[in-house]
Design a protein around this motif. Sequence first.
Motif, PDB file in Angstrom:
ATOM      1  N   PHE B 201     -21.044 -25.078  14.842  1.00 31.42           N
ATOM      2  CA  PHE B 201     -19.994 -24.353  14.130  1.00 31.42           C
ATOM      3  C   PHE B 201     -20.348 -22.890  13.929  1.00 31.42           C
ATOM      4  N   GLY B 202     -21.273 -22.416  14.743  1.00 33.03           N
ATOM      5  CA  GLY B 202     -21.506 -20.981  14.821  1.00 33.03           C
ATOM      6  C   GLY B 202     -22.517 -20.419  13.848  1.00 33.03           C
ATOM      7  N   ILE B 203     -23.272 -21.286  13.175  1.00 36.35           N
ATOM      8  CA  ILE B 203     -24.281 -20.777  12.239  1.00 36.35           C
ATOM      9  C   ILE B 203     -25.549 -20.409  13.010  1.00 36.35           C
ATOM     10  N   PRO B 204     -26.015 -19.175  12.877  1.00 40.08           N
ATOM     11  CA  PRO B 204     -27.244 -18.776  13.574  1.00 40.08           C
ATOM     12  C   PRO B 204     -28.456 -19.395  12.884  1.00 40.08           C
ATOM     13  N   VAL B 205     -28.767 -20.614  13.266  1.00 43.39           N
ATOM     14  CA  VAL B 205     -29.741 -21.421  12.538  1.00 43.39           C
ATOM     15  C   VAL B 205     -31.108 -20.733  12.454  1.00 43.39           C
ATOM     16  N   GLU B 206     -31.531 -20.100  13.538  1.00 42.16           N
ATOM     17  CA  GLU B 206     -32.864 -19.485  13.501  1.00 42.16           C
ATOM     18  C   GLU B 206     -32.922 -18.341  12.506  1.00 42.16           C
ATOM     19  N   ARG B 207     -31.817 -17.627  12.376  1.00 41.00           N
ATOM     20  CA  ARG B 207     -31.799 -16.543  11.381  1.00 41.00           C
ATOM     21  C   ARG B 207     -31.790 -17.106   9.961  1.00 41.00           C
TER      22      ARG B 207
END
Lengths: 231, 308
Positions: B201-207
Amino acid sequence: MLRLEGVSAGYGRAQVLREVSFEAQAGEILCLVGRNGAGKTTTVKAIMGLLPLMAGNVTLEGTVLSSLPAHFVPRHGIGYVPQGRRLFGGLTVAENLDVGRLTNGKDRLVVEEVLSIFPRLAERFRQRANTLSGGEQQMLAMGRAMCLRPKVLLLDEPTEGLQPSMITAIRDATIRMRDQGIAVVLVEQRLDAIVELADHVALLENGQIRGTLTRSEMATYPQKLASHLGV
Amino acid sequence: MDFGPYLMLATLEGAVTAAVLALTASGLALVFGVMRVVNVAHGEFFMLGAVLAWWVTNMLGGSAAFGFAVALIVVPVLVGFLAVVTDMTVLKRINYDPERTIVATIGILYIFQQVTLMTYGPDARPVVPPFNTRLALPWIEFVDGEISLYWPWGLSITSYKLAVIGAAALVLVGLWVLMTRSKLGLLMRATEQDRDMALAFGIPVERVYALVFGLGAAMAALAAVLIVPIQQAHYLMGHDPLLLSFIVVIIGGLGSFPGTILAALLIGLSDGVISVFFSPTLAKILATLLVALVLVFRPQGLFGARDT
Ligand SMILES: Nc1ncnc2c1ncn2[C@@H]1O[C@H](COP(=O)(O)OP(=O)(O)OP(=O)(O)O)[C@@H](O)[C@H]1O
Ligand SMILES: [Mg+2]
């Protein structure tokens, strides 16, 4: 619109998909059909960028999605309704829809639209997702993906284990999305649903595409589809 | 001193411990909850907070209050930034694998500790509190059937210790609002629930991970800045907060924010009371025993729910 070209993918060193190619068109429903373990879910995950591709590529209107980090795939307009729903269980209905809305943050109307399509979700708006019934959870999974205002909707067995009235609600929503011009990729096992909904069928067997059927071909050779489903 | 005033004194000392512990343990719980990383180096971020607070106040000179105010803001940011760099250069490379991150953070623990020993040295150094008025506290007694107040000798607390309790409470409320009311909190909670779906859903998980690791470390550093005027800065001071934070997180229930706070209060207050009446060692023994009992009889934690 959404095109797979020679996609090979798998888990670790175990290859599951072998050179899968097909294209989903705007305003049409493509049914991805195959036995358990054929690689349907793997195909959908590969499109979402959740699995590294071993070969081939996935493009959306000419943009190569498969060379982007996974979190950019939904930003290009791909909505995902995963098998088994995979909601954010500890989050409320409202928060799940908000996550769906992240990539188009300014659009607040879309939540209203989803609630008008699935009024049950409005009644449960502040309730945690893991306290919903199976059918309500599936509506929420569908609503969450609709909040993206997707160009392509990937539905992985959205009616698995649901009672008839729930199946109807999900099916109606699917048709509605198609009529809005969305390209729908539907993983489905039930013959009646495929016959009713599919504009095209792609037959998947052992990770390979064994053939495609158009709507008229389905009518001419119904036994071809039936034998493929093993019914 | 009578028993009543003495107990109140011990409780107040315990409340200071509890406040600082709640901050430190929340940082550890946040990192474990969202990233599933057991950060063994958490205590070293605490230690760095204290050492850097000494360094900043010493460099600046001037009034104690000014130096301390600067340290309070600058030090958590510096330590948080260091943690973000650690996340991107070490944890991300090993793909946040649960077992390998434990080994990696043990390595990080020794690197930070030894670098501090080489540069800052083996001495314990004090930081002057920004204000430190001694406030006498009243106690009640019954005289001829009437309630009256008196000020027992020795029953007092410094204004600084009260401020530590207040500041910790404020920061914890802030963290809770951030987690439950803000968009950033939503991203963190969604990532915590399901990493792949967050990506889908577009969440920049690594950030999000880098940010959470930085925030967790900044909480430990802030706790240390608050306590260093009471405790002094030393390169080995990270051990106790690490142990106590683990105890708190296990008792509170992994990933439960209210549980972590309640457990910090329980451990902090009982630590204060038992230390004053018996000995600090007994307090640690009892806390460790409690963890063992919790792990055997209620592995989800005293305040944690079994689901999710
Ligand atoms: N996480 C995984 N790790 C390793 N192998 C996996 C994993 N997930 C699926 N597979 C394997 O990949 C193959 C295809 O699985 P997939 O889930 O894509 O099937 P499917 O067509 O969706 O089946 P179903 O109809 O049961 O949902 C199977 O042989 C399965 O064992
Ligand atoms: Mg499947």
